[in-house]
Design an enzyme around this catalytic site. Structure first.
Site, PDB file in Angstrom:
ATOM      1  N   GLY A  20       0.823  -1.210   0.000  1.00  0.00           N
ATOM      2  CA  GLY A  20       0.000   0.000   0.000  1.00  0.00           C
ATOM      3  C   GLY A  20       0.857   1.260   0.000  1.00  0.00           C
ATOM      4  N   ARG A  24       7.231   1.459   1.590  1.00  0.00           N
ATOM      5  CA  ARG A  24       7.462   0.011   1.615  1.00  0.00           C
ATOM      6  C   ARG A  24       7.896  -0.484   0.240  1.00  0.00           C
ATOM      7  NH1 ARG A  24       3.341  -2.556   4.892  1.00  0.00           N
ATOM      8  NH2 ARG A  24       4.536  -1.602   6.546  1.00  0.00           N
ATOM      9  N   ARG A  43       3.199  11.861  -8.601  1.00  0.00           N
ATOM     10  CA  ARG A  43       2.683  12.025  -7.231  1.00  0.00           C
ATOM     11  C   ARG A  43       3.635  11.487  -6.172  1.00  0.00           C
ATOM     12  NH1 ARG A  43      -3.281  12.634  -6.680  1.00  0.00           N
ATOM     13  NH2 ARG A  43      -3.890  13.383  -8.717  1.00  0.00           N
ATOM     14  N   ARG A  87      -0.905  -8.235  -4.112  1.00  0.00           N
ATOM     15  CA  ARG A  87      -0.894  -7.179  -3.102  1.00  0.00           C
ATOM     16  C   ARG A  87      -0.260  -7.738  -1.834  1.00  0.00           C
ATOM     17  NH1 ARG A  87      -2.610  -3.629   0.564  1.00  0.00           N
ATOM     18  NH2 ARG A  87      -4.122  -4.268   2.132  1.00  0.00           N
ATOM     19  N   SER A  90      -1.236  -4.896   5.130  1.00  0.00           N
ATOM     20  CA  SER A  90      -1.598  -5.205   6.505  1.00  0.00           C
ATOM     21  C   SER A  90      -3.114  -5.358   6.604  1.00  0.00           C
ATOM     22  CB  SER A  90      -1.115  -4.094   7.432  1.00  0.00           C
ATOM     23  OG  SER A  90      -1.718  -2.889   7.067  1.00  0.00           O
ATOM     24  N   ASP A 202      -3.113  -5.482  13.443  1.00  0.00           N
ATOM     25  CA  ASP A 202      -3.864  -5.114  14.642  1.00  0.00           C
ATOM     26  C   ASP A 202      -5.050  -6.068  14.780  1.00  0.00           C
ATOM     27  OD1 ASP A 202      -4.427  -2.970  12.308  1.00  0.00           O
ATOM     28  OD2 ASP A 202      -6.311  -3.501  13.279  1.00  0.00           O
ATOM     29  N   ARG A 215       6.554  -3.611  12.353  1.00  0.00           N
ATOM     30  CA  ARG A 215       5.914  -3.984  11.087  1.00  0.00           C
ATOM     31  C   ARG A 215       6.939  -4.065   9.972  1.00  0.00           C
ATOM     32  NH1 ARG A 215       1.250  -0.793  12.480  1.00  0.00           N
ATOM     33  NH2 ARG A 215       1.906   0.984  11.273  1.00  0.00           N
TER      34      ARG A 215
HETATM   35  N1  HPA Z   1      -9.085  -1.535   9.122  1.00  0.00           N
HETATM   36  C1  HPA Z   1      -8.887  -1.395   7.805  1.00  0.00           C
HETATM   37  N2  HPA Z   1      -7.756  -1.674   7.226  1.00  0.00           N
HETATM   38  C2  HPA Z   1      -6.748  -2.118   7.973  1.00  0.00           C
HETATM   39  C3  HPA Z   1      -6.883  -2.277   9.342  1.00  0.00           C
HETATM   40  C4  HPA Z   1      -8.110  -1.979   9.931  1.00  0.00           C
HETATM   41  O1  HPA Z   1      -8.295  -2.108  11.159  1.00  0.00           O
HETATM   42  N3  HPA Z   1      -5.701  -2.717   9.828  1.00  0.00           N
HETATM   43  C5  HPA Z   1      -4.873  -2.823   8.766  1.00  0.00           C
HETATM   44  N4  HPA Z   1      -5.499  -2.462   7.650  1.00  0.00           N
END
Ligand code: HPA
Length: 233
Positions: A20, A24, A43, A87, A90, A202, A215
């Site tokens: 994303g 990274r 950009r 992709r 996280s 998370d 991370r």
């Molecule tokens: N919500 C949406 N996208 C995410 C989250 C989340 O809690 N954690 C990592 N990507």
């Protein structure tokens, strides 16, 4: 050249890894690619093309959310003849069985997003990833634990009421992220292959979170897996 990418056609590989975050993408290129070149800087979203174990690979960030992923993956598939996108990102865990740093392979993406409906009238709310790519990833993962399942692709990160239990019960959503629905839609639309490997950053169940530094290091598993799988023809 497209509205958002200035690279020449031959400067983008047929195989693309998409995190994303542009930083990274930079880290992946610097750590894993040989002889890479920055082929577009629109950009500030630098695109890196180089070789991984002698196979040409491009690394490009998707940005956050379906609109951004939708633009970039469409341009890559449609105008640069990209064949495969993995992709790497996280996700937040919706279930107690998935803990911080666990890996998830997105077999399906469920979303309330209107991306597919607006794009071509497809009103399905669940879109599948590529089985062929998923099998390549599972092959390479060997004994590494990776959970294949449905992910929730949300348009909203900050919700007033996050009643995700309903999504677990009704759609079997294991985790939440924000880009797979647009990516999988574009791949299916254009007869290309896409999937996503996600690392739990998370937990919405336990409220645990990872730090950005942790991370950076622990996400290497997912990145190495994606690179090994995408070159494995
Ligand atoms: N919500 C949406 N996208 C995410 C989250 C989340 O809690 N954690 C990592 N990507």
């Amino acid at each position: 050249m497209t509205a958002h990418i200035t690279a020449k056609k031959e400067e983008i590989a047929k195989k693309v890894i998409m995190p994303g975050d542009p930083l990274r993408a930079k880290m992946i290129a610097e750590k894993y690619l040989d002889n890479f070149k920055i082929v577009s800087q629109v950009r500030g979203n630098n695109i890196y093309t180089g070789t991984y174990k002698n196979v040409l690979v491009t690394i490009m960030a998707s940005g956050m959310g379906c609109p951004s992923m939708g633009i970039y993956s469409y341009e890559l598939f449609k105008f640069y003849d990209v064949e495969e996108i993995i992709r790497v990102g996280s996700c937040g865990s919706y279930v107690k069985e998935l803990n911080l740093y666990d890996l998830v392979l997105a077999e399906k993406s469920y979303s309330e997003s209107t991306y597919a409906k607006v794009q071509n009238g497809n009103s399905e709310e669940i879109i599948s990833s590529s089985n062929i790519l998923n099998n390549k990833i599972l092959d390479v993962a060997k004994d590494k634990k990776i959970t294949l399942g449905t992910v929730h692709c949300s348009d909203v990160f900050y919700k007033e009421n996050n009643d995700f239990h309903n999504l677990v019960e009704k759609y079997n959503c294991l985790v939440v992220e924000m880009e797979t629905f647009a990516l999988f839609h574009n791949a299916n639309l254009l007869n290309k292959k896409a999937t996503a490997i996600l690392t739990v950053s998370d937990s919405l169940v336990t409220k645990e979170e990872t730090t950005p530094l942790e991370r950076e290091r622990k996400f290497l598993d997912m990145i190495e897996l994606s690179l090994e799988a995408i070159i494995n023809d």
